[in-house]
Design an enzyme around this catalytic site. Sequence first.
Site, PDB file in Angstrom:
ATOM      1  N   ARG A 171       5.964 -18.635 -10.039  1.00  0.00           N
ATOM      2  CA  ARG A 171       7.149 -18.544 -10.909  1.00  0.00           C
ATOM      3  C   ARG A 171       6.898 -19.319 -12.193  1.00  0.00           C
ATOM      4  O   ARG A 171       6.118 -20.270 -12.220  1.00  0.00           O
ATOM      5  CB  ARG A 171       8.387 -19.118 -10.198  1.00  0.00           C
ATOM      6  CG  ARG A 171       8.825 -18.314  -8.988  1.00  0.00           C
ATOM      7  CD  ARG A 171      10.140 -18.854  -8.441  1.00  0.00           C
ATOM      8  NE  ARG A 171      11.259 -18.405  -9.222  1.00  0.00           N
ATOM      9  CZ  ARG A 171      12.094 -17.416  -8.881  1.00  0.00           C
ATOM     10  NH1 ARG A 171      11.960 -16.802  -7.739  1.00  0.00           N
ATOM     11  NH2 ARG A 171      13.076 -17.069  -9.674  1.00  0.00           N
ATOM     12  N   HIS A 212       6.912 -20.689   0.592  1.00  0.00           N
ATOM     13  CA  HIS A 212       7.764 -21.796   1.033  1.00  0.00           C
ATOM     14  C   HIS A 212       7.011 -22.912   1.736  1.00  0.00           C
ATOM     15  O   HIS A 212       7.579 -23.972   1.988  1.00  0.00           O
ATOM     16  CB  HIS A 212       8.955 -21.255   1.811  1.00  0.00           C
ATOM     17  CG  HIS A 212       9.811 -20.410   0.912  1.00  0.00           C
ATOM     18  ND1 HIS A 212      10.369 -20.922  -0.250  1.00  0.00           N
ATOM     19  CD2 HIS A 212      10.114 -19.093   0.924  1.00  0.00           C
ATOM     20  CE1 HIS A 212      11.005 -19.956  -0.884  1.00  0.00           C
ATOM     21  NE2 HIS A 212      10.864 -18.829  -0.195  1.00  0.00           N
ATOM     22  N   HIS A 247       4.043 -15.977  -5.067  1.00  0.00           N
ATOM     23  CA  HIS A 247       4.785 -15.759  -6.318  1.00  0.00           C
ATOM     24  C   HIS A 247       4.630 -16.999  -7.195  1.00  0.00           C
ATOM     25  O   HIS A 247       5.127 -18.068  -6.860  1.00  0.00           O
ATOM     26  CB  HIS A 247       6.267 -15.530  -5.952  1.00  0.00           C
ATOM     27  CG  HIS A 247       7.153 -15.220  -7.124  1.00  0.00           C
ATOM     28  ND1 HIS A 247       8.498 -14.999  -6.976  1.00  0.00           N
ATOM     29  CD2 HIS A 247       6.911 -15.101  -8.456  1.00  0.00           C
ATOM     30  CE1 HIS A 247       9.039 -14.753  -8.156  1.00  0.00           C
ATOM     31  NE2 HIS A 247       8.094 -14.813  -9.073  1.00  0.00           N
ATOM     32  N   HIS A 303      11.889  -8.573   1.315  1.00  0.00           N
ATOM     33  CA  HIS A 303      12.878  -9.570   0.910  1.00  0.00           C
ATOM     34  C   HIS A 303      13.917  -9.744   2.008  1.00  0.00           C
ATOM     35  O   HIS A 303      14.633  -8.811   2.347  1.00  0.00           O
ATOM     36  CB  HIS A 303      13.581  -9.251  -0.416  1.00  0.00           C
ATOM     37  CG  HIS A 303      14.002 -10.517  -1.123  1.00  0.00           C
ATOM     38  ND1 HIS A 303      15.089 -11.230  -0.717  1.00  0.00           N
ATOM     39  CD2 HIS A 303      13.446 -11.215  -2.134  1.00  0.00           C
ATOM     40  CE1 HIS A 303      15.199 -12.310  -1.472  1.00  0.00           C
ATOM     41  NE2 HIS A 303      14.208 -12.331  -2.337  1.00  0.00           N
ATOM     42  N   THR A 317      14.481 -14.035  -5.797  1.00  0.00           N
ATOM     43  CA  THR A 317      14.537 -12.829  -6.617  1.00  0.00           C
ATOM     44  C   THR A 317      15.757 -12.002  -6.230  1.00  0.00           C
ATOM     45  O   THR A 317      15.838 -11.489  -5.119  1.00  0.00           O
ATOM     46  CB  THR A 317      13.249 -11.999  -6.419  1.00  0.00           C
ATOM     47  OG1 THR A 317      12.143 -12.893  -6.517  1.00  0.00           O
ATOM     48  CG2 THR A 317      13.117 -10.926  -7.471  1.00  0.00           C
ATOM     49  N   GLU A 332       2.551 -12.080  -6.991  1.00  0.00           N
ATOM     50  CA  GLU A 332       3.873 -11.742  -7.537  1.00  0.00           C
ATOM     51  C   GLU A 332       4.103 -12.516  -8.811  1.00  0.00           C
ATOM     52  O   GLU A 332       3.873 -13.733  -8.846  1.00  0.00           O
ATOM     53  CB  GLU A 332       4.964 -12.167  -6.546  1.00  0.00           C
ATOM     54  CG  GLU A 332       5.325 -11.133  -5.554  1.00  0.00           C
ATOM     55  CD  GLU A 332       6.487 -11.615  -4.706  1.00  0.00           C
ATOM     56  OE1 GLU A 332       7.360 -12.354  -5.193  1.00  0.00           O
ATOM     57  OE2 GLU A 332       6.488 -11.255  -3.538  1.00  0.00           O
ATOM     58  N   ASN A 347       4.065 -13.938   2.962  1.00  0.00           N
ATOM     59  CA  ASN A 347       4.355 -14.696   1.737  1.00  0.00           C
ATOM     60  C   ASN A 347       4.380 -16.187   2.087  1.00  0.00           C
ATOM     61  O   ASN A 347       5.157 -16.619   2.954  1.00  0.00           O
ATOM     62  CB  ASN A 347       5.708 -14.218   1.182  1.00  0.00           C
ATOM     63  CG  ASN A 347       6.104 -14.952  -0.082  1.00  0.00           C
ATOM     64  OD1 ASN A 347       5.993 -16.173  -0.162  1.00  0.00           O
ATOM     65  ND2 ASN A 347       6.586 -14.237  -1.077  1.00  0.00           N
ATOM     66  N   ARG A 376       8.143 -23.729  -9.246  1.00  0.00           N
ATOM     67  CA  ARG A 376       8.944 -24.468  -8.250  1.00  0.00           C
ATOM     68  C   ARG A 376       8.271 -24.488  -6.879  1.00  0.00           C
ATOM     69  O   ARG A 376       8.550 -25.359  -6.082  1.00  0.00           O
ATOM     70  CB  ARG A 376      10.361 -23.905  -8.154  1.00  0.00           C
ATOM     71  CG  ARG A 376      10.421 -22.550  -7.506  1.00  0.00           C
ATOM     72  CD  ARG A 376      11.843 -22.107  -7.277  1.00  0.00           C
ATOM     73  NE  ARG A 376      12.500 -21.747  -8.530  1.00  0.00           N
ATOM     74  CZ  ARG A 376      13.565 -20.939  -8.588  1.00  0.00           C
ATOM     75  NH1 ARG A 376      14.087 -20.456  -7.472  1.00  0.00           N
ATOM     76  NH2 ARG A 376      14.117 -20.628  -9.728  1.00  0.00           N
ATOM     77  N   GLU A 399       7.739  -1.603  -4.468  1.00  0.00           N
ATOM     78  CA  GLU A 399       8.207  -2.387  -3.325  1.00  0.00           C
ATOM     79  C   GLU A 399       9.725  -2.337  -3.357  1.00  0.00           C
ATOM     80  O   GLU A 399      10.356  -2.748  -4.333  1.00  0.00           O
ATOM     81  CB  GLU A 399       7.704  -3.826  -3.403  1.00  0.00           C
ATOM     82  CG  GLU A 399       8.213  -4.640  -2.215  1.00  0.00           C
ATOM     83  CD  GLU A 399       7.452  -5.927  -1.963  1.00  0.00           C
ATOM     84  OE1 GLU A 399       6.252  -5.991  -2.267  1.00  0.00           O
ATOM     85  OE2 GLU A 399       8.073  -6.870  -1.444  1.00  0.00           O
TER      86      GLU A 399
END
Length: 249
Positions: A50, A15, A48, A199, A106, A75, A12, A54, A156
Amino acid sequence: MSNEGKLRLGVNIDHVATLRNARGSPYPDPVRAAKLAEEAGADGITAHLREDRRHIVDADIEGLMEALEVPLNFEMAATPEMQAIALRHKPHAVCIVPEKREERTTEGGLDVAGDDNRLADFIAPLRDVGCRVSLFVGHEARQIEASARIGAAVVELHTGAYCDYHYEGEFDKRDKELEGLRAGAALAHSLGLEVHAGHGLTYETVKPIAAMPEVMELNIGHFLMGESIFRGLGPAIAEMRRLMDEARE
Ligand code: PXP
Protein backbone atom coordinates in the site's frame (compact mmCIF):
# COMPACT_ATOMS: atom_id res chain seq x y z
CA MET A 1 0.95 -21.27 -11.70
CA SER A 2 1.08 -24.91 -10.66
CA ASN A 3 -1.96 -27.22 -10.40
CA GLU A 4 -3.09 -26.57 -13.96
CA GLY A 5 -6.87 -26.90 -14.25
CA LYS A 6 -7.40 -27.06 -10.50
CA LEU A 7 -8.82 -24.16 -8.50
CA ARG A 8 -5.76 -22.36 -7.15
CA LEU A 9 -5.37 -20.88 -3.70
CA GLY A 10 -3.35 -17.69 -3.37
CA VAL A 11 -2.50 -16.94 0.24
CA ASN A 12 -2.34 -13.26 1.15
CA ILE A 13 0.29 -12.67 3.85
CA ASP A 14 -0.33 -8.91 4.43
CA HIS A 15 -1.53 -9.36 7.98
CA VAL A 16 1.61 -11.09 9.15
CA ALA A 17 3.20 -7.74 8.36
CA THR A 18 0.34 -5.91 10.13
CA LEU A 19 1.23 -7.78 13.31
CA ARG A 20 4.95 -7.12 12.88
CA ASN A 21 4.39 -3.42 12.23
CA ALA A 22 2.09 -3.05 15.27
CA ARG A 23 5.21 -3.29 17.43
CA GLY A 24 7.88 -2.11 15.03
CA SER A 25 9.70 -5.41 15.59
CA PRO A 26 11.43 -7.52 12.91
CA TYR A 27 8.96 -10.39 13.57
CA PRO A 28 6.72 -12.10 12.60
CA ASP A 29 8.32 -12.26 9.16
CA PRO A 30 5.84 -12.35 6.23
CA VAL A 31 8.43 -14.05 4.01
CA ARG A 32 8.70 -16.90 6.51
CA ALA A 33 4.90 -17.16 6.55
CA ALA A 34 4.87 -17.20 2.76
CA LYS A 35 7.37 -20.07 2.66
CA LEU A 36 5.26 -21.98 5.18
CA ALA A 37 2.14 -21.33 3.10
CA GLU A 38 4.01 -22.60 0.05
CA GLU A 39 4.93 -25.81 1.90
CA ALA A 40 1.29 -26.16 3.01
CA GLY A 41 0.09 -26.17 -0.59
CA ALA A 42 -0.54 -22.53 -1.50
CA ASP A 43 -0.40 -22.16 -5.27
CA GLY A 44 0.69 -18.56 -5.04
CA ILE A 45 1.38 -15.78 -2.57
CA THR A 46 -0.37 -12.43 -2.64
CA ALA A 47 0.99 -9.25 -1.05
CA HIS A 48 -0.40 -5.72 -1.23
CA LEU A 49 2.14 -2.93 -1.06
CA ARG A 50 0.00 0.00 0.00
CA GLU A 51 1.00 3.59 -0.55
CA ASP A 52 1.19 4.12 3.23
CA ARG A 53 3.18 0.86 3.81
CA ARG A 54 0.84 -0.01 6.68
CA HIS A 55 1.64 -3.72 6.35
CA ILE A 56 3.85 -4.98 3.53
CA VAL A 57 6.95 -2.82 2.98
CA ASP A 58 9.30 -2.63 0.00
CA ALA A 59 11.85 -5.00 1.58
CA ASP A 60 9.13 -7.67 1.94
CA ILE A 61 8.51 -7.59 -1.80
CA GLU A 62 12.23 -8.01 -2.42
CA GLY A 63 12.35 -10.89 0.07
CA LEU A 64 9.32 -12.58 -1.49
CA MET A 65 10.72 -12.27 -5.02
CA GLU A 66 13.94 -13.90 -3.85
CA ALA A 67 12.50 -16.63 -1.65
CA LEU A 68 9.36 -17.86 -3.39
CA GLU A 69 9.08 -20.80 -5.69
CA VAL A 70 5.36 -20.26 -6.31
CA PRO A 71 4.28 -17.12 -8.20
CA LEU A 72 3.86 -13.76 -6.47
CA ASN A 73 0.65 -11.85 -7.08
CA PHE A 74 1.63 -8.25 -6.38
CA GLU A 75 -1.36 -6.11 -5.40
CA MET A 76 -1.01 -2.40 -5.90
CA ALA A 77 -2.79 0.84 -6.72
CA ALA A 78 -2.51 2.33 -10.20
CA THR A 79 0.12 4.92 -9.29
CA PRO A 80 3.43 5.74 -11.00
CA GLU A 81 5.36 4.76 -7.85
CA MET A 82 3.81 1.28 -7.76
CA GLN A 83 4.20 0.83 -11.50
CA ALA A 84 7.94 1.53 -11.19
CA ILE A 85 8.25 -1.03 -8.37
CA ALA A 86 6.36 -3.67 -10.36
CA LEU A 87 8.47 -3.01 -13.46
CA ARG A 88 11.62 -3.45 -11.38
CA HIS A 89 10.55 -6.77 -9.83
CA LYS A 90 8.45 -8.20 -12.68
CA PRO A 91 6.25 -10.42 -10.48
CA HIS A 92 4.22 -13.18 -12.12
CA ALA A 93 0.99 -11.22 -11.65
CA VAL A 94 0.01 -7.67 -10.81
CA CYS A 95 -3.45 -7.09 -9.38
CA ILE A 96 -4.56 -3.47 -9.63
CA VAL A 97 -6.80 -2.41 -6.77
CA PRO A 98 -8.41 0.90 -5.83
CA GLU A 99 -6.80 2.34 -2.74
CA LYS A 100 -7.91 5.04 -0.33
CA ARG A 101 -5.69 6.07 2.53
CA GLU A 102 -8.54 6.20 5.05
CA GLU A 103 -10.02 2.76 4.30
CA ARG A 104 -9.39 -0.23 6.57
CA THR A 105 -9.26 -2.58 3.60
CA THR A 106 -9.98 -2.45 -0.12
CA GLU A 107 -13.61 -1.34 -0.08
CA GLY A 108 -14.86 -1.57 -3.62
CA GLY A 109 -13.75 -2.61 -7.07
CA LEU A 110 -11.91 -0.50 -9.58
CA ASP A 111 -13.89 1.85 -11.80
CA VAL A 112 -12.40 0.47 -15.00
CA ALA A 113 -15.30 1.74 -17.11
CA GLY A 114 -14.84 5.29 -15.85
CA ASP A 115 -11.03 5.33 -16.09
CA ASP A 116 -10.39 3.07 -19.07
CA ASN A 117 -7.98 5.27 -21.05
CA ARG A 118 -5.70 5.88 -18.09
CA LEU A 119 -5.81 2.24 -16.98
CA ALA A 120 -5.11 0.99 -20.51
CA ASP A 121 -1.96 3.14 -20.61
CA PHE A 122 -1.07 2.11 -17.08
CA ILE A 123 -1.21 -1.65 -17.65
CA ALA A 124 0.48 -1.72 -21.08
CA PRO A 125 4.09 -1.53 -19.78
CA LEU A 126 3.32 -4.19 -17.15
CA ARG A 127 2.03 -6.51 -19.84
CA ASP A 128 5.07 -5.73 -21.98
CA VAL A 129 7.44 -7.05 -19.28
CA GLY A 130 5.38 -10.24 -18.95
CA CYS A 131 3.23 -9.60 -15.86
CA ARG A 132 -0.27 -11.05 -15.93
CA VAL A 133 -2.43 -8.04 -15.22
CA SER A 134 -5.48 -8.58 -13.07
CA LEU A 135 -8.10 -5.93 -12.28
CA PHE A 136 -10.00 -6.11 -8.98
CA VAL A 137 -13.61 -5.34 -9.91
CA GLY A 138 -17.17 -5.71 -8.75
CA HIS A 139 -19.42 -7.99 -10.76
CA GLU A 140 -21.12 -5.22 -12.80
CA ALA A 141 -21.10 -6.06 -16.51
CA ARG A 142 -19.73 -2.67 -17.56
CA GLN A 143 -16.65 -3.07 -15.36
CA ILE A 144 -15.97 -6.55 -16.67
CA GLU A 145 -16.50 -5.50 -20.29
CA ALA A 146 -14.17 -2.53 -19.81
CA SER A 147 -11.53 -4.83 -18.29
CA ALA A 148 -11.59 -7.02 -21.39
CA ARG A 149 -11.54 -3.98 -23.66
CA ILE A 150 -8.39 -2.49 -22.16
CA GLY A 151 -6.50 -5.77 -22.41
CA ALA A 152 -6.39 -7.18 -18.87
CA ALA A 153 -5.65 -10.92 -18.69
CA VAL A 154 -7.59 -11.48 -15.48
CA VAL A 155 -10.40 -10.00 -13.42
CA GLU A 156 -10.56 -10.68 -9.71
CA LEU A 157 -14.16 -10.42 -8.55
CA HIS A 158 -14.66 -8.66 -5.20
CA THR A 159 -16.40 -11.04 -2.80
CA GLY A 160 -16.37 -8.62 0.15
CA ALA A 161 -20.05 -7.59 -0.02
CA TYR A 162 -21.18 -11.22 -0.32
CA CYS A 163 -19.17 -12.15 2.80
CA ASP A 164 -20.33 -9.08 4.74
CA TYR A 165 -24.00 -9.86 4.04
CA HIS A 166 -23.44 -13.44 5.19
CA TYR A 167 -22.05 -12.38 8.57
CA GLU A 168 -24.68 -9.64 8.97
CA GLY A 169 -27.40 -12.28 8.51
CA GLU A 170 -28.71 -10.46 5.42
CA PHE A 171 -29.22 -13.70 3.51
CA ASP A 172 -31.43 -12.35 0.73
CA LYS A 173 -28.87 -9.69 -0.07
CA ARG A 174 -26.09 -12.26 0.20
CA ASP A 175 -27.80 -14.58 -2.27
CA LYS A 176 -28.48 -11.73 -4.67
CA GLU A 177 -24.82 -10.78 -4.50
CA LEU A 178 -23.90 -14.38 -5.19
CA GLU A 179 -26.11 -14.36 -8.28
CA GLY A 180 -24.36 -11.20 -9.44
CA LEU A 181 -20.96 -12.84 -8.91
CA ARG A 182 -22.07 -15.93 -10.86
CA ALA A 183 -23.25 -13.80 -13.77
CA GLY A 184 -20.04 -11.74 -13.60
CA ALA A 185 -17.86 -14.84 -13.65
CA ALA A 186 -19.73 -16.23 -16.66
CA LEU A 187 -19.52 -12.93 -18.53
CA ALA A 188 -15.80 -12.51 -17.80
CA HIS A 189 -15.08 -16.05 -18.97
CA SER A 190 -17.09 -15.53 -22.15
CA LEU A 191 -14.95 -12.45 -22.91
CA GLY A 192 -11.75 -14.48 -22.58
CA LEU A 193 -10.76 -13.17 -19.15
CA GLU A 194 -9.37 -15.52 -16.51
CA VAL A 195 -11.56 -15.23 -13.42
CA HIS A 196 -10.23 -14.93 -9.87
CA ALA A 197 -12.14 -14.00 -6.72
CA GLY A 198 -11.36 -12.83 -3.25
CA HIS A 199 -11.86 -10.60 -0.24
CA GLY A 200 -13.31 -11.60 3.09
CA LEU A 201 -13.58 -15.32 2.29
CA THR A 202 -13.78 -17.75 5.20
CA TYR A 203 -14.55 -21.43 5.77
CA GLU A 204 -18.25 -20.48 5.94
CA THR A 205 -18.34 -18.44 2.75
CA VAL A 206 -15.80 -20.05 0.43
CA LYS A 207 -17.81 -22.92 -1.04
CA PRO A 208 -20.34 -21.13 -3.27
CA ILE A 209 -17.50 -19.09 -4.76
CA ALA A 210 -15.22 -22.11 -5.20
CA ALA A 211 -18.08 -23.95 -6.91
CA MET A 212 -18.25 -21.42 -9.77
CA PRO A 213 -16.67 -23.32 -12.67
CA GLU A 214 -15.16 -20.21 -14.27
CA VAL A 215 -13.25 -19.22 -11.14
CA MET A 216 -9.61 -20.32 -11.41
CA GLU A 217 -8.08 -18.75 -8.32
CA LEU A 218 -9.10 -17.52 -4.89
CA ASN A 219 -7.00 -15.04 -2.93
CA ILE A 220 -7.52 -15.32 0.80
CA GLY A 221 -5.66 -13.66 3.67
CA HIS A 222 -7.23 -12.11 6.74
CA PHE A 223 -9.33 -15.09 7.81
CA LEU A 224 -6.49 -17.58 7.26
CA MET A 225 -4.07 -15.53 9.33
CA GLY A 226 -6.60 -15.29 12.17
CA GLU A 227 -7.39 -18.98 11.99
CA SER A 228 -3.69 -19.85 12.08
CA ILE A 229 -3.57 -18.56 15.68
CA PHE A 230 -5.79 -21.50 16.59
CA ARG A 231 -4.71 -24.23 14.15
CA GLY A 232 -1.33 -23.17 12.84
CA LEU A 233 -0.89 -21.77 9.33
CA GLY A 234 -0.37 -25.11 7.56
CA PRO A 235 -3.54 -26.74 8.94
CA ALA A 236 -5.57 -23.53 8.41
CA ILE A 237 -4.57 -23.54 4.73
CA ALA A 238 -5.14 -27.30 4.41
CA GLU A 239 -8.73 -26.92 5.66
CA MET A 240 -9.41 -24.11 3.16
CA ARG A 241 -7.96 -26.27 0.40
CA ARG A 242 -10.18 -29.17 1.48
CA LEU A 243 -13.33 -27.00 1.37
CA MET A 244 -12.38 -25.61 -2.02
CA ASP A 245 -11.84 -29.10 -3.44
CA GLU A 246 -15.09 -30.34 -1.92
CA ALA A 247 -17.01 -27.43 -3.48
CA ARG A 248 -15.45 -28.15 -6.83
CA GLU A 249 -16.41 -31.84 -6.94
N1 PXP B 1 -8.01 -9.92 -3.21
C1 PXP B 1 -7.76 -8.59 -3.21
C2 PXP B 1 -7.69 -7.89 -4.52
C3 PXP B 1 -7.55 -7.89 -1.99
O1 PXP B 1 -7.32 -6.58 -2.02
C4 PXP B 1 -7.55 -8.61 -0.79
C5 PXP B 1 -7.26 -7.92 0.48
O2 PXP B 1 -5.96 -7.44 0.47
C6 PXP B 1 -7.80 -10.00 -0.85
C7 PXP B 1 -8.05 -10.61 -2.07
C8 PXP B 1 -7.80 -10.84 0.37
O3 PXP B 1 -8.80 -10.44 1.23
P1 PXP B 1 -8.88 -11.04 2.69
O4 PXP B 1 -7.62 -10.64 3.38
O5 PXP B 1 -10.10 -10.41 3.25
O6 PXP B 1 -8.98 -12.53 2.55
